[in-house]
Motif scaffolding. Sequence first.
Motif, PDB file in Angstrom:
ATOM      1  N   ASP A  43     -81.379 -68.684 -35.001  1.00 56.32           N
ATOM      2  CA  ASP A  43     -81.917 -68.753 -36.469  1.00 56.32           C
ATOM      3  C   ASP A  43     -81.204 -69.175 -37.653  1.00 56.32           C
ATOM      4  O   ASP A  43     -81.374 -69.074 -38.830  1.00 56.32           O
ATOM      5  CB  ASP A  43     -82.784 -67.608 -36.721  1.00 56.32           C
ATOM      6  CG  ASP A  43     -81.986 -66.416 -36.485  1.00 56.32           C
ATOM      7  OD1 ASP A  43     -80.679 -66.389 -36.420  1.00 56.32           O
ATOM      8  OD2 ASP A  43     -82.356 -65.284 -36.693  1.00 56.32           O
ATOM      9  N   PRO A  91     -84.984 -70.978 -41.087  1.00 55.23           N
ATOM     10  CA  PRO A  91     -83.608 -70.538 -41.245  1.00 55.23           C
ATOM     11  C   PRO A  91     -83.465 -68.820 -41.792  1.00 55.23           C
ATOM     12  O   PRO A  91     -84.253 -68.606 -42.737  1.00 55.23           O
ATOM     13  CB  PRO A  91     -82.959 -71.450 -42.322  1.00 55.23           C
ATOM     14  CG  PRO A  91     -83.662 -72.642 -42.016  1.00 55.23           C
ATOM     15  CD  PRO A  91     -84.992 -72.150 -41.853  1.00 55.23           C
ATOM     16  N   THR A 110     -79.488 -67.277 -44.837  1.00 55.15           N
ATOM     17  CA  THR A 110     -79.043 -68.219 -45.884  1.00 55.15           C
ATOM     18  C   THR A 110     -78.601 -67.513 -47.044  1.00 55.15           C
ATOM     19  O   THR A 110     -79.251 -66.398 -47.484  1.00 55.15           O
ATOM     20  CB  THR A 110     -79.933 -69.487 -46.176  1.00 55.15           C
ATOM     21  OG1 THR A 110     -81.280 -68.924 -46.752  1.00 55.15           O
ATOM     22  CG2 THR A 110     -80.202 -70.301 -45.009  1.00 55.15           C
ATOM     23  N   ALA A 126     -78.918 -71.879 -40.071  1.00 56.14           N
ATOM     24  CA  ALA A 126     -78.718 -73.154 -40.570  1.00 56.14           C
ATOM     25  C   ALA A 126     -77.381 -73.866 -40.525  1.00 56.14           C
ATOM     26  O   ALA A 126     -76.591 -72.929 -41.441  1.00 56.14           O
ATOM     27  CB  ALA A 126     -79.597 -73.492 -41.686  1.00 56.14           C
ATOM     28  N   ASP A 143     -80.975 -77.792 -37.251  1.00 53.13           N
ATOM     29  CA  ASP A 143     -81.573 -76.811 -38.097  1.00 53.13           C
ATOM     30  C   ASP A 143     -82.629 -76.071 -37.636  1.00 53.13           C
ATOM     31  O   ASP A 143     -83.560 -76.735 -36.953  1.00 53.13           O
ATOM     32  CB  ASP A 143     -81.919 -77.525 -39.674  1.00 53.13           C
ATOM     33  CG  ASP A 143     -80.899 -77.517 -40.559  1.00 53.13           C
ATOM     34  OD1 ASP A 143     -79.877 -76.660 -40.548  1.00 53.13           O
ATOM     35  OD2 ASP A 143     -80.802 -78.397 -41.558  1.00 53.13           O
TER      36      ASP A 143
END
Length: 946
Positions: free
Chosen positions: A623, A341, A344, A625, A337
């Motif tokens: 970048d 992040p 998302t 996740a 991770d």
Amino acid sequence: MRRLTSRIRTAAVVAALATVCAIGLPPGSSGAVTHRAYAADDYCQGQCDDILPPGENGNATLADILANRVLGTRPAHTDDQLAPYANLVDGYTGLTDASLGSFFNDASFGVPAGQVASTTKPRSDVTIVRDKATGVPHITGTTRYGTEFGAGYAAAQDRLWVMDLFRHVGRGQLSSFAGGAAANRQLEQSFWQAAPYTEAELQQQIDSIAGQGARGAQALSDAQAYVDGINQYITQAYNSRTFPGEYDLTGQINAVTNAGTIQPFKLTDLVALASVIGALFGSGGGGEVQSALVKEAAEAKYGTAQGDRVWNSFREREDPEAVQTLHAGQSFPYGQDPADPQGTAMPDPGSVTPQQLVYDPTGSAVSNARAAVKAPAALKPLQGVYDNGVLPGDLLTAKHGMSNALVVSGKYTDDGHPVAVFGPQTGYFAPQLLMLEEIQGPGISARGAAFAGLSFYVELGRGQDYSWSATSAGQDITDTYAVTLCNSDGSPATKNSTGYLYQGSCTPMQALERDDSWGPTLADSTAAGSYRLIMYRTAYGLVTARATIGGTPVAYTSLRSTYMHEVDSIIGFQMLDDPGAVDSPQTFQQAVQHIGYTFNWFYADDAHTAYYNSGDNPVRPADVAPDLPVLAQPQYAWQGLDPTSYTADYTPPAQHPQSIDQDYYVSWNNKQADDYAAAGFGDGSVHRANLLDARVKALVTSGQKISRASLVQAMENAAVTDLRGEDELPLLLRVIQSAPVTDPAQAAVVQELQTWLQHGAQRRETSSGSHTYADADAVRIFDAWWPLLVQAEFSPGLGSDLFTAMTGVLQINESPSGGQTGPVSGSVDANESIPHKGSSFQYGWWSYTDKDLRSVLGDPVAGGLAQPYCGGGVLAQCRQVLLSSLQQAAAETPAQVYPGDSGCSAGDQWCADSIVQRPLGGVTDGATNWQNRPTYQQVVQYTSHR
């Protein structure tokens, strides 16, 4: 510092391991079998063995099936490997190299003189010899085409019905083929969700192999020869009426007139078969939406900052205490991770709904429709055989334990040559999904196991001077994207819209449709019905759910890196069988690099051992996740993603976990290496692999030399041990005994558990055949206690919403009986009560309880939970929580703990645990002792090399 998860916590287990070490043969004594001459190209010289219950023969005619149902008889070689496999439970303690033959087959090349049971020549350029002991086909060809033709012919002889089942499963057409039982419909639906293809796309995948150079062209030629061999057998078996009787039972052929057909196989059937096997055993990831729901529930409970800490601690992506296959500190960063992040795609609370799959259903479920099928009176015992389906409905959707491996360097062995005990856990079926074979011909020399219908190459087994095996790795090769929904007419989108924004335009989703209809058959009294299955596909994968994000309707899609590439791995298997391609640990690693599915591969020859983790690992933006859904936008997608070919950039071989000549390797579907992030929840301080790691480490550090027998003993000792008892019960007792137990009834229960722990926390009979466990009452109490104590320990602190969300991503229990699934209604556990499956203790809240209790006790904990849970972290209160739940468990009767099923009376503990070979055909087998062990297994130690 990583916790010593391999430690043995009780004197009883240490003593047991000492016995295992002592039984090993002294240095220089190999115990090699010397009763036969070995082929010149067989460098194992009698020290290669294998086993695959129940038996090689998976072909039973209608008369055979009827005799089995009425008289209990079975065709030859149907179950002759079942007893040796089962008997190891009682026989392992006194095992020697010389006695391995009582529990395993001789896996040497060829058939000894005087042991030939039959010889068949389906063509002039191939001979199939079957041995008397097991009926395994030994295929020898003088041409490459003839060799592969013989492999197909032998596969059809042994597994035609299973092959036919799975080519229909892979196409979402099982019910129309084998009856509309609920399990059949559930299974075909789950596979249509995972791998829906048009016929043109199946052919496209065949065509792509032809373009992969000389090896691709050879693979296509081999596959065609294999299919030709299958079809010749079908023609001959139909004309002689020696085909599997299941074709009669399911109405493919009329049992009286012989009218009907067995459809010939074609190359695209192999793609359908491969998609099934890949979905079952070679994929990983894809749980991003469920992970997001846990994160949101944690944030709702604790606030954003603490909620994220709680989510991360339960996620255990990089648990420093997790047992690993590579334990020398090797680092292979992948799937980690980022600190911040981007992209998302978290759903609005309560907005996630599964994608509709079934449309236009007609008919009903099971009804009294047997009158619709007229059968001769003699066949009445066969009616209703498949009312519950021909395959488990949860074959794909339920989490299944897979495989294990124990490999030790020659530095620690009796004769200086490496020893390996390894194999896949593919479930227990009759006939098995795997079949045994030996193939010898131009450019191919191997013996071992292969999946039925894909056995033109040995997939797990041995070559001339090396053996290999695999365990499911499950690293993250599947991601979830959120596509924004739209309507092509410009009207406002809803969650049901079938258009999505792609490259600035509203693009229609592709509807992949499969119509299926069914009616009652001789063996299945299910009423007639039909439905349409529809999966929607986008440039970002298959639609699995609908939701809103900030009020905007979206569809969540699943993108798997091996989708549309189900047969690309064929090149790797071809190389594994080719003595010209594999002759060292380095060339072995080069071969398995061609396998796109997620497997841990292990190798042993006379001097070296090796490991390699295969899989098409997509390269993600730094970048993004990997364990959360992301927006379907180019900047967040896999690098190099081409939606027209479903290809992307993949991590190079050097970035995959790998090793040569580590002191020892163990794998039981555990974490691979430092910084190689887990794809799901559950790779923490206590894992099923701890059982193996502890025992093999004890052998390696004992100062005594390891033999094939002593390594088998270590495997089997782990196979009969309750992980919860060995790794959790000591902590539970420490908490309870932190103050005197004054209640006499509670003290007696605690003493029973203490005694079981001192005996090794095993689930074994008092004596062979007694069908009664030693320490039976302690086992019953602990089985009842585990789900109760987990709820009592965690639910008050987590709250009902977060606790339920967590049980949605990781079940709290996986006991041998499958009968103690936990008290949470609708949790994952409710779908995981799979009885008689053997494989146990892979999935559960073992690590969470371990870390929490050690924290309460004041022990050091690396990578601990974000906060204490048991009794709010107060030892006295935690003790009371455990005592209260233990008292509740002790009050449960055997009938409550082991509720019984169609084969077991309520309260029958041994029967509840027992392994049953799930019948895929009409012949059934008896139950055998529980053991946590691979289905197919090799024991190998090579003496020399080419």
